[in-house]
Design an enzyme around this catalytic site. Structure first.
Site, PDB file in Angstrom:
ATOM      1  N   LYS A 186       0.829  -1.200   0.000  1.00 18.79           N
ATOM      2  CA  LYS A 186       0.000   0.000   0.000  1.00 18.79           C
ATOM      3  C   LYS A 186       0.868   1.257   0.000  1.00 18.79           C
ATOM      4  CE  LYS A 186      -3.767  -0.788   2.327  1.00 18.79           C
ATOM      5  NZ  LYS A 186      -4.383  -1.051   3.638  1.00 18.79           N
ATOM      6  N   PHE A 238      14.045  -7.642  -9.315  1.00 18.57           N
ATOM      7  CA  PHE A 238      14.288  -6.289  -9.787  1.00 18.57           C
ATOM      8  C   PHE A 238      15.462  -5.689  -9.041  1.00 18.57           C
ATOM      9  CE2 PHE A 238       9.896  -7.139 -10.853  1.00 18.57           C
ATOM     10  CZ  PHE A 238       9.870  -6.719 -12.167  1.00 18.57           C
ATOM     11  N   GLU A 251      -2.046 -12.597  -4.867  1.00 15.73           N
ATOM     12  CA  GLU A 251      -2.261 -11.208  -4.447  1.00 15.73           C
ATOM     13  C   GLU A 251      -2.865 -10.405  -5.591  1.00 15.73           C
ATOM     14  OE1 GLU A 251       0.902  -9.279  -2.427  1.00 15.73           O
ATOM     15  OE2 GLU A 251       1.888 -11.158  -1.891  1.00 15.73           O
ATOM     16  N   ARG A 266       3.316 -12.167 -17.519  1.00 17.64           N
ATOM     17  CA  ARG A 266       4.763 -12.471 -17.501  1.00 17.64           C
ATOM     18  C   ARG A 266       5.105 -13.311 -16.277  1.00 17.64           C
ATOM     19  NH1 ARG A 266       7.062  -9.425 -13.403  1.00 17.64           N
ATOM     20  NH2 ARG A 266       5.889  -7.559 -12.808  1.00 17.64           N
ATOM     21  N   THR A 289      -2.273  -4.911  -2.486  1.00 18.63           N
ATOM     22  CA  THR A 289      -2.624  -6.218  -3.043  1.00 18.63           C
ATOM     23  C   THR A 289      -3.412  -7.003  -2.009  1.00 18.63           C
ATOM     24  OG1 THR A 289      -0.533  -7.185  -2.254  1.00 18.63           O
ATOM     25  CG2 THR A 289      -0.587  -6.342  -4.520  1.00 18.63           C
ATOM     26  N   TYR A 315     -10.725  -5.868   3.999  1.00 22.64           N
ATOM     27  CA  TYR A 315     -10.362  -7.116   4.694  1.00 22.64           C
ATOM     28  C   TYR A 315     -11.638  -7.808   5.158  1.00 22.64           C
ATOM     29  CZ  TYR A 315      -5.502  -5.486   4.998  1.00 22.64           C
ATOM     30  OH  TYR A 315      -4.234  -5.060   4.711  1.00 22.64           O
TER      31      TYR A 315
HETATM   32  P1  ADP Z   1      -1.480  -6.768   3.086  1.00 25.61           P
HETATM   33  O1  ADP Z   1      -0.049  -7.108   3.392  1.00 25.61           O
HETATM   34  O2  ADP Z   1      -2.380  -6.992   4.281  1.00 25.61           O
HETATM   35  O3  ADP Z   1      -1.968  -7.472   1.851  1.00 25.61           O
HETATM   36  P2  ADP Z   1      -1.416  -4.324   1.483  1.00 25.61           P
HETATM   37  O4  ADP Z   1      -0.553  -3.121   1.755  1.00 25.61           O
HETATM   38  O5  ADP Z   1      -1.030  -5.171   0.299  1.00 25.61           O
HETATM   39  O6  ADP Z   1      -1.499  -5.183   2.815  1.00 25.61           O
HETATM   40  O7  ADP Z   1      -2.904  -3.810   1.309  1.00 25.61           O
HETATM   41  C1  ADP Z   1      -3.898  -4.718   0.911  1.00 25.61           C
HETATM   42  C2  ADP Z   1      -5.290  -4.326   1.391  1.00 25.61           C
HETATM   43  O8  ADP Z   1      -5.628  -3.013   0.913  1.00 25.61           O
HETATM   44  C3  ADP Z   1      -6.359  -5.242   0.836  1.00 25.61           C
HETATM   45  O9  ADP Z   1      -6.548  -6.386   1.639  1.00 25.61           O
HETATM   46  C4  ADP Z   1      -7.601  -4.338   0.815  1.00 25.61           C
HETATM   47  O10 ADP Z   1      -8.312  -4.453   2.040  1.00 25.61           O
HETATM   48  C5  ADP Z   1      -7.028  -2.929   0.686  1.00 25.61           C
HETATM   49  N1  ADP Z   1      -7.186  -2.318  -0.649  1.00 25.61           N
HETATM   50  C6  ADP Z   1      -7.599  -1.034  -0.868  1.00 25.61           C
HETATM   51  N2  ADP Z   1      -7.631  -0.733  -2.165  1.00 25.61           N
HETATM   52  C7  ADP Z   1      -7.225  -1.850  -2.839  1.00 25.61           C
HETATM   53  C8  ADP Z   1      -7.071  -2.164  -4.245  1.00 25.61           C
HETATM   54  N3  ADP Z   1      -7.322  -1.253  -5.212  1.00 25.61           N
HETATM   55  N4  ADP Z   1      -6.643  -3.418  -4.573  1.00 25.61           N
HETATM   56  C9  ADP Z   1      -6.369  -4.328  -3.605  1.00 25.61           C
HETATM   57  N5  ADP Z   1      -6.501  -4.093  -2.270  1.00 25.61           N
HETATM   58  C10 ADP Z   1      -6.929  -2.861  -1.869  1.00 25.61           C
HETATM   59 MG    MG Z   2      -0.855  -7.306   0.019  1.00 21.16          MG
END
Ligand code: ADP
Ligand code: MG
Length: 147
Positions: free
Chosen positions: A20, A108, A78, A103, A26, A90
């Site tokens: 995030k 990277f 993810e 791909r 993801t 969540y």
């Molecule tokens: P985590 O390690 O818990 O997966 P992330 O930083 O990858 O944390 O954030 C993922 C969470 O962000 C998702 O579980 C969802 O609740 C929220 N989220 C908000 N916007 C999106 C988006 N566009 N795509 C995917 N997840 C999103």
């Molecule tokens: Mg994630």
């Protein structure tokens, strides 16, 4: 070939890799969904359609990779939904149709390089999903059931 492949599951917390913070959150699927993947689905980046609960159907990119949390013995899935959500989701039901492969996974040299690659994956997903054969999957029965 097992594409398109449809699956759904409740979004669980990931391993906090800070996706995030990169502007590319993801959403993780639970182990049960990952374990059900057909054996011929290889790791790498996929594109397709995604829906949270009974909301709108959006474009998505998904990474299937080896899960570091399980010492790379299990896969993780993810999904980055190409949409700006007001809140995290969540615990909500995520339904996805995996439509095509972009791909394989790769390493990277820098974070900037990784982010650039993901942005190009997103652009490719957006373009490919506008093809009529892909657009019609939004009307698939899989997305008609309410969760
Ligand atoms: P985590 O390690 O818990 O997966 P992330 O930083 O990858 O944390 O954030 C993922 C969470 O962000 C998702 O579980 C969802 O609740 C929220 N989220 C908000 N916007 C999106 C988006 N566009 N795509 C995917 N997840 C999103
Ligand atoms: Mg994630």
């Amino acid at each position: 070939r097992s594409l398109p492949y449809f699956c759904r599951g409740q979004v669980v917390r990931g391993f906090g890799r800070g996706s995030k913070d990169l502007g590319i959150p993801t959403a993780n699927f639970p182990e049960s969904v990952v374990d059900n993947l057909p054996a011929d689905i290889s790791t790498g980046i996929y594109y397709g359609w995604a829906r949270v609960d009974n909301g709108d159907i959006h474009k998505m990119v998904m990474s299937i990779g080896w899960n570091p949390y399980y010492k790379n013995t299990k896969k993780s899935m993810e999904t980055h939904v190409i949409h700006k959500f007001k809140e995290d989701f969540y615990g909500q039901m995520l339904s996805v149709a995996m439509v095509g492969y972009i791909r394989p996974e790769r390493g990277f040299k820098s974070l900037d390089e990784l982010i650039a690659a993901i942005h190009s994956d997103i652009e490719e997903a957006k373009t490919k999903l506008d093809l009529p054969e892909h657009l019609k999957l939004k009307e698939h029965n899989f997305f008609k059931t309410s969760t």
